[in-house]
Structures are given as C-alpha cells and as structure tokens.
Design a protein around this motif. Structure first.
Motif, mmCIF file in Angstrom:
data_model
loop_
_atom_site.group_PDB
_atom_site.id
_atom_site.type_symbol
_atom_site.label_atom_id
_atom_site.label_comp_id
_atom_site.label_asym_id
_atom_site.label_seq_id
_atom_site.Cartn_x
_atom_site.Cartn_y
_atom_site.Cartn_z
ATOM 1 N N GLN A 253 -33.817 51.063 -31.361
ATOM 2 C CA GLN A 253 -32.618 50.323 -31.737
ATOM 3 C C GLN A 253 -31.799 49.928 -30.515
ATOM 4 O O GLN A 253 -31.193 48.854 -30.481
ATOM 5 N N LYS A 254 -31.784 50.786 -29.487
ATOM 6 C CA LYS A 254 -31.058 50.454 -28.262
ATOM 7 C C LYS A 254 -31.672 49.241 -27.562
ATOM 8 O O LYS A 254 -30.973 48.408 -26.984
ATOM 9 N N ALA A 255 -33.000 49.152 -27.602
ATOM 10 C CA ALA A 255 -33.693 48.048 -26.930
ATOM 11 C C ALA A 255 -33.732 46.785 -27.776
ATOM 12 O O ALA A 255 -34.052 45.711 -27.273
ATOM 13 N N ALA A 256 -33.390 46.916 -29.070
ATOM 14 C CA ALA A 256 -33.545 45.793 -29.992
ATOM 15 C C ALA A 256 -32.710 44.584 -29.590
ATOM 16 O O ALA A 256 -33.152 43.438 -29.736
ATOM 17 N N ALA A 257 -31.509 44.803 -29.080
ATOM 18 C CA ALA A 257 -30.637 43.679 -28.723
ATOM 19 C C ALA A 257 -31.251 42.846 -27.607
ATOM 20 O O ALA A 257 -31.272 41.607 -27.675
ATOM 21 N N GLU A 258 -31.751 43.516 -26.577
ATOM 22 C CA GLU A 258 -32.362 42.784 -25.466
ATOM 23 C C GLU A 258 -33.662 42.108 -25.898
ATOM 24 O O GLU A 258 -33.950 40.979 -25.503
ATOM 25 N N LEU A 259 -34.437 42.793 -26.723
ATOM 26 C CA LEU A 259 -35.677 42.202 -27.227
ATOM 27 C C LEU A 259 -35.371 40.975 -28.080
ATOM 28 O O LEU A 259 -36.036 39.942 -27.958
ATOM 29 N N SER A 260 -34.356 41.073 -28.936
ATOM 30 C CA SER A 260 -33.976 39.940 -29.781
ATOM 31 C C SER A 260 -33.576 38.741 -28.934
ATOM 32 O O SER A 260 -33.972 37.601 -29.208
ATOM 33 N N LYS A 261 -32.781 38.995 -27.904
ATOM 34 C CA LYS A 261 -32.353 37.914 -27.017
ATOM 35 C C LYS A 261 -33.551 37.231 -26.371
ATOM 36 O O LYS A 261 -33.620 35.997 -26.283
ATOM 37 N N LEU A 262 -34.517 38.026 -25.931
ATOM 38 C CA LEU A 262 -35.718 37.490 -25.283
ATOM 39 C C LEU A 262 -36.555 36.668 -26.272
ATOM 40 O O LEU A 262 -36.997 35.556 -25.956
ATOM 41 N N VAL A 263 -36.761 37.204 -27.457
ATOM 42 C CA VAL A 263 -37.611 36.520 -28.445
ATOM 43 C C VAL A 263 -36.980 35.205 -28.870
ATOM 44 O O VAL A 263 -37.663 34.160 -28.946
ATOM 45 N N ILE A 264 -35.684 35.207 -29.143
ATOM 46 C CA ILE A 264 -35.014 33.973 -29.586
ATOM 47 C C ILE A 264 -35.064 32.908 -28.493
ATOM 48 O O ILE A 264 -35.366 31.732 -28.751
ATOM 49 N N ALA A 265 -34.793 33.308 -27.252
ATOM 50 C CA ALA A 265 -34.830 32.342 -26.147
ATOM 51 C C ALA A 265 -36.238 31.810 -25.947
ATOM 52 O O ALA A 265 -36.434 30.627 -25.627
ATOM 53 N N TRP A 266 -37.240 32.654 -26.122
ATOM 54 C CA TRP A 266 -38.639 32.214 -25.986
ATOM 55 C C TRP A 266 -38.993 31.186 -27.077
ATOM 56 O O TRP A 266 -39.606 30.158 -26.799
ATOM 57 N N LEU A 267 -38.577 31.452 -28.312
ATOM 58 C CA LEU A 267 -38.842 30.505 -29.394
ATOM 59 C C LEU A 267 -38.137 29.187 -29.139
ATOM 60 O O LEU A 267 -38.664 28.105 -29.468
#
Length: 269
Positions: A253-267
C-alpha cells in the motif's frame, strides 16, 4: 464452447461497445490503482462464467472496465494463485478472456521479496526476465492450436519496447525503477533462507508467488507483457525479521501511490 469463450461472451454483454486495449492485473496491496479508473464498470469474479474466486486477503476479486491515463483498460483487482488450490490450467481462463475482449497488452504488478540488499521495501522493480521455480506450467495439457503453439518461445517474455517505455517514463518522474529477474516460488509458505541464497546464486533479484503463469499464458495467446514488482520486504534471512502477509499488504500500500503515478503516466505516453 471453451470456458474463456463463455467468459468473454458474458463480459461483452456487460460492457457493450467498450473495447479495452490494455489489461492490468493488480497484486497484493496494490488494488488502489483500480479506484481511480474513470467511468468504471465493476464485475465481481463470481459473476463471470469460468472465473475462479480469489480467496486471498487484500485481493478485492473484481474486474474493473474503464478509462485510465487516456486508455480503455480492463483491470483485475486481485488475481488467482496456484497455492489457492486452483489448477494451473485454470489460469488460462482470465488471460484468454481479456485477450478475446480486445486487450493486446498486459501489465502485471505484484508484491515481491527483494534478493538485492540495495533494493529495499518500497522500491519498484521492472521485471526483465523470470525463472519458473514452481514445478508447474499453466500450458500443461491439451494445446489449443487456435490460441498458440504447443511449444511457446519465451525468449522475450517481457516486451523490450514496453519495458523501455516504462523506464523512460520513470526517469521523467524521477522514480528510481530497478530492473531485474523475478523468480516464481509456488507458496503459500514463504521461502527459507537457504532457498533465498539459492535464488540469489541463480541470478534472481526478486521472489514472489504469481506473475509468471500469467506471463506464460499471455505470451502463448500473442499478448505483449510488461511487469513491475513492488518490493515489500527483503528475502528470508537477509534482514533477521520474520515474514508475514500483513507486512506484504502494508508495504504494498505504501508503494501503491508511486506505482499508480508511473502506470498512469505510462498509459498517457
């Protein structure tokens, strides 16, 4: 009719003329990414013909269809594991279903243990290759030649072009994205310190209990695959701490915010 065809027909009726292009599977503690999908359609796995049920705490157990980062996506909020008692060949059903409703790209995420002391909890690792140490393969059994070949090439299991794109986006966001080899251990028990030492000797950088079977099935049906591990702990014996699923969920859950940011920007890219 094959189980995955029944699943796809059911989903097509539910989503109408929406055509998801990218499938995303979210691992332990990472389900929050699905909460920011726009114009969502929520479909519990239990309603989809042929789908197994996810029994793992931290996996919501539903498919979310909608828009994310300007792409139409099909997001599995929780996955299935062989250690749940699910037959390996059953893991074909969700991936082939996603392919049939239009997805040609699969992004996998997972929570994993690090075998690299420099890659601690909270880190993200782009999977460049994998080792199947589970002793099982989801393609065992009769082959469907209309889906893919009897003997699937796995030389480029993780698409280099997709991986390069994710890496470039991470650089632009100043996200320290590690790269490495992921090893699939069957579970559900965590690995022993001796097994961790063996995996490190074999050249693995992270260990987990998922992802590899989905990659195998996706490549067999012609999908391009990229995968990111959220590092939740150091492997057994590397830190002196005991391992638990609660730690996996918390760190995920702590890493989820950074992962979400990366995935959205990649899409979006």
């Amino acid at each position: 009719m094959k189980a995955y065809q029944l699943s796809a027909d059911y989903l097509q009726q539910k989503i109408g003329d929406r055509k998801p292009e990218v499938a995303i599977i979210l691992g332990s503690g990472l389900g929050s990414l699905a909460e920011v999908i726009q114009d969502p359609i929520y479909i519990p796995y239990g309603e989809i013909p042929g789908f197994p049920k996810s029994s793992v705490h931290g996996h919501k157990g539903r498919l979310v269809i909608g828009r994310l980062g300007n792409k139409e996506v099909a997001c599995m909020q929780g996955r299935f594991h062989v250690y749940e008692g699910i037959a390996p060949e059953t893991l074909q059903i969700p991936i082939r279903t996603l392919k049939l409703i239009g997805c040609d790209t699969l992004l996998l995420t997972n929570a994993a243990g690090s075998l690299n002391e420099d890659m601690g909890p909270g880190s993200l690792m782009l999977i460049e290759d994998h080792i199947n140490f589970s002793g099982v393969n989801p393609l065992v059994g009769e082959n469907d030649d209309s889906i893919g070949p009897r003997f699937q090439d796995m030389t480029r299991a993780y698409d280099p072009e997709l991986s390069d794109g994710i890496n470039e986006v991470a650089k632009g966001l100043n996200i320290n994205l590690f790269k490495g080899v992921y090893v699939w251990a069957l579970g559900p028990s965590f690995e022993t310190p001796a097994e961790i030492r063996m995996f490190r000797t074999l050249g693995a950088d992270a260990v987990g209990m998922s992802t590899v079977p989905e990659t195998i099935v996706a490549r067999h049906c012609g999908m391009k695959v990229a995968a990111i591990s959220s590092i939740t702990n150091l492997g057994a014996g590397m830190s002196g701490n005991s391992l638990s699923h609660e730690e996996t969920l918390d760190e995920g859950q702590k890493a989820a915010a950074e992962l979400s940011k990366l995935v959205i920007a990649w899409l979006e890219s």
